[in-house]
Structure formats: C-alpha cells, structure tokens
Design a protein around this motif. Sequence first.
Motif, mmCIF file in Angstrom:
data_model
loop_
_atom_site.group_PDB
_atom_site.id
_atom_site.type_symbol
_atom_site.label_atom_id
_atom_site.label_comp_id
_atom_site.label_asym_id
_atom_site.label_seq_id
_atom_site.Cartn_x
_atom_site.Cartn_y
_atom_site.Cartn_z
ATOM 1 N N ALA A 67 -23.673 44.123 19.065
ATOM 2 C CA ALA A 67 -24.996 44.292 18.466
ATOM 3 C C ALA A 67 -24.934 45.078 17.154
ATOM 4 O O ALA A 67 -25.910 45.111 16.404
ATOM 5 C CB ALA A 67 -25.929 44.995 19.445
ATOM 6 N N GLY A 68 -23.808 45.752 16.890
ATOM 7 C CA GLY A 68 -23.674 46.541 15.673
ATOM 8 C C GLY A 68 -24.530 47.791 15.664
ATOM 9 O O GLY A 68 -25.067 48.176 14.628
ATOM 10 N N VAL A 69 -24.629 48.446 16.834
ATOM 11 C CA VAL A 69 -25.415 49.680 16.939
ATOM 12 C C VAL A 69 -24.683 50.705 17.798
ATOM 13 O O VAL A 69 -23.756 50.371 18.538
ATOM 14 C CB VAL A 69 -26.827 49.438 17.538
ATOM 15 N N LEU A 70 -25.144 51.933 17.713
ATOM 16 C CA LEU A 70 -24.658 52.994 18.595
ATOM 17 C C LEU A 70 -25.809 53.900 18.940
ATOM 18 O O LEU A 70 -26.839 53.901 18.268
ATOM 19 C CB LEU A 70 -23.531 53.804 17.935
ATOM 20 N N ARG A 71 -25.618 54.663 19.995
ATOM 21 C CA ARG A 71 -26.561 55.719 20.385
ATOM 22 C C ARG A 71 -25.741 56.980 20.613
ATOM 23 O O ARG A 71 -24.670 56.936 21.210
ATOM 24 C CB ARG A 71 -27.300 55.361 21.669
ATOM 25 N N VAL A 83 -30.294 56.377 17.215
ATOM 26 C CA VAL A 83 -29.608 55.092 17.020
ATOM 27 C C VAL A 83 -29.120 54.963 15.586
ATOM 28 O O VAL A 83 -29.772 55.428 14.654
ATOM 29 C CB VAL A 83 -30.572 53.932 17.366
ATOM 30 N N ALA A 84 -27.978 54.310 15.413
ATOM 31 C CA ALA A 84 -27.456 54.001 14.078
ATOM 32 C C ALA A 84 -26.979 52.563 14.035
ATOM 33 O O ALA A 84 -26.536 52.018 15.052
ATOM 34 C CB ALA A 84 -26.297 54.923 13.734
ATOM 35 N N LYS A 85 -27.067 51.964 12.855
ATOM 36 C CA LYS A 85 -26.424 50.666 12.613
ATOM 37 C C LYS A 85 -24.951 50.927 12.358
ATOM 38 O O LYS A 85 -24.591 51.939 11.740
ATOM 39 C CB LYS A 85 -27.022 49.978 11.385
ATOM 40 N N VAL A 86 -24.104 50.004 12.810
ATOM 41 C CA VAL A 86 -22.659 50.160 12.654
ATOM 42 C C VAL A 86 -22.111 48.927 11.951
ATOM 43 O O VAL A 86 -22.377 47.799 12.377
ATOM 44 C CB VAL A 86 -21.980 50.332 14.031
ATOM 45 N N SER A 104 -30.076 55.407 8.303
ATOM 46 C CA SER A 104 -31.171 55.363 7.329
ATOM 47 C C SER A 104 -32.347 54.482 7.741
ATOM 48 O O SER A 104 -33.474 54.759 7.368
ATOM 49 C CB SER A 104 -30.650 54.925 5.958
ATOM 50 N N GLU A 105 -32.094 53.441 8.508
ATOM 51 C CA GLU A 105 -33.181 52.534 8.906
ATOM 52 C C GLU A 105 -33.523 52.610 10.393
ATOM 53 O O GLU A 105 -34.398 51.897 10.855
ATOM 54 C CB GLU A 105 -32.789 51.094 8.563
ATOM 55 N N THR A 106 -32.823 53.459 11.129
ATOM 56 C CA THR A 106 -32.989 53.456 12.583
ATOM 57 C C THR A 106 -33.496 54.764 13.170
ATOM 58 O O THR A 106 -33.823 54.808 14.348
ATOM 59 C CB THR A 106 -31.642 53.134 13.259
ATOM 60 N N SER A 107 -33.543 55.826 12.369
ATOM 61 C CA SER A 107 -33.880 57.128 12.934
ATOM 62 C C SER A 107 -34.759 57.941 12.004
ATOM 63 O O SER A 107 -34.401 58.171 10.842
ATOM 64 C CB SER A 107 -32.599 57.915 13.226
ATOM 65 N N MET A 108 -35.877 58.404 12.522
ATOM 66 C CA MET A 108 -36.720 59.331 11.763
ATOM 67 C C MET A 108 -36.040 60.701 11.675
ATOM 68 O O MET A 108 -36.093 61.362 10.655
ATOM 69 C CB MET A 108 -38.090 59.480 12.440
ATOM 70 N N ARG A 114 -25.424 59.821 7.334
ATOM 71 C CA ARG A 114 -24.479 58.705 7.351
ATOM 72 C C ARG A 114 -23.157 59.283 7.835
ATOM 73 O O ARG A 114 -22.697 60.314 7.358
ATOM 74 C CB ARG A 114 -24.308 58.125 5.948
ATOM 75 N N ASP A 115 -22.555 58.616 8.811
ATOM 76 C CA ASP A 115 -21.222 58.972 9.273
ATOM 77 C C ASP A 115 -20.264 57.872 8.856
ATOM 78 O O ASP A 115 -20.663 56.704 8.726
ATOM 79 C CB ASP A 115 -21.161 59.074 10.804
ATOM 80 N N GLU A 116 -19.017 58.234 8.671
ATOM 81 C CA GLU A 116 -17.957 57.271 8.407
ATOM 82 C C GLU A 116 -16.799 57.609 9.325
ATOM 83 O O GLU A 116 -16.483 58.791 9.520
ATOM 84 C CB GLU A 116 -17.482 57.364 6.954
ATOM 85 N N ILE A 117 -16.177 56.586 9.906
ATOM 86 C CA ILE A 117 -15.039 56.828 10.793
ATOM 87 C C ILE A 117 -13.864 55.932 10.412
ATOM 88 O O ILE A 117 -14.039 54.832 9.877
ATOM 89 C CB ILE A 117 -15.394 56.641 12.283
#
Length: 143
Positions: A67-71, A83-86, A104-108, A114-117
């Motif tokens: 789904a390209g998401v995480l919690r 939630v974040a888009k991945v 940026s589009e999933t969480s108030m 922004r995280d990067e891994i």
Amino acid sequence: MPYDVSQLLKMTSAQLDDCFKSGAPGPIPNGEAKGTAIVAPGTVFTKETAAFISIFTWQGKTFDAQAGVLRNRISVFGISAIVAKVYQGASWFDNKECVVLDYSETSMVAHWVRDEIRLISPGLYLGLVYWKKDRLIHFALEF
C-alpha cells in the motif's frame, strides 16, 4: 561491515552520517520494525535517552509495502498512529536514492516531518528525521 543497534548508539553524529551515506536504498520494508531513536549521538546520554523514548514515546513503525504506507507505534501502549506515505526518492541529505517516509499529506500532527531510511545491514535500516528541511535526529529500524 554489518552493524547492530548497540554499535549505532555508540557512534557520533558524523559516524552515523557516514553510515547513512554508505547504506543502500534497500527495498521498501514490510511488516513491524522495532525503532530506536538516536538522540545526542556520541554522548553518555544516547543509550538512556533511546531506552526512555522506546518505552514512553515511540516503539517503531509498521510498514505496508504494497500500500506504500506506514503507521508509527507510539505511547506506552504502542498505539498505531501517525501515518506516512512510503516511496523511493532522492535524499535531502545527499541527493542519492533512499526510502522516503513522507508525512506531509497524511498527518496533521507530523505534517512538517520527513524521514529517510537506508539499509545498512540485513534487517537494519538507519534513518534521518527532518522537520521542514532541518535535520533533527537519527533513528534505527530493526526488522
């Protein structure tokens, strides 16, 4: 050289940056990862701060690669929230490929985060956290 979280907790910020630079984008992870916040790297406070955060604030992330998401798992109860888009993308750190965790589009609450891994050892990702474009801390995700 394979790494583990105990080694990361002993590194300075510059050493962690070098480790991130040498990491591979890796695949978008799937499933539950134990998270370790790496705050004040290279100091006597790093390990204790990471333990405190793990118990009371943030335990890790659960990814759904398809789904390209995480919690994130947060609070002492491990509530699944924020939630974040991945997706794969260019790192703000060095403009090389990484896995981006975009709130940026999933969480108030985390709109400016922004995280990067990058994969640094089998089952171990090293991450960077940004607030807007300012880099805040490192973190590790163990699968």
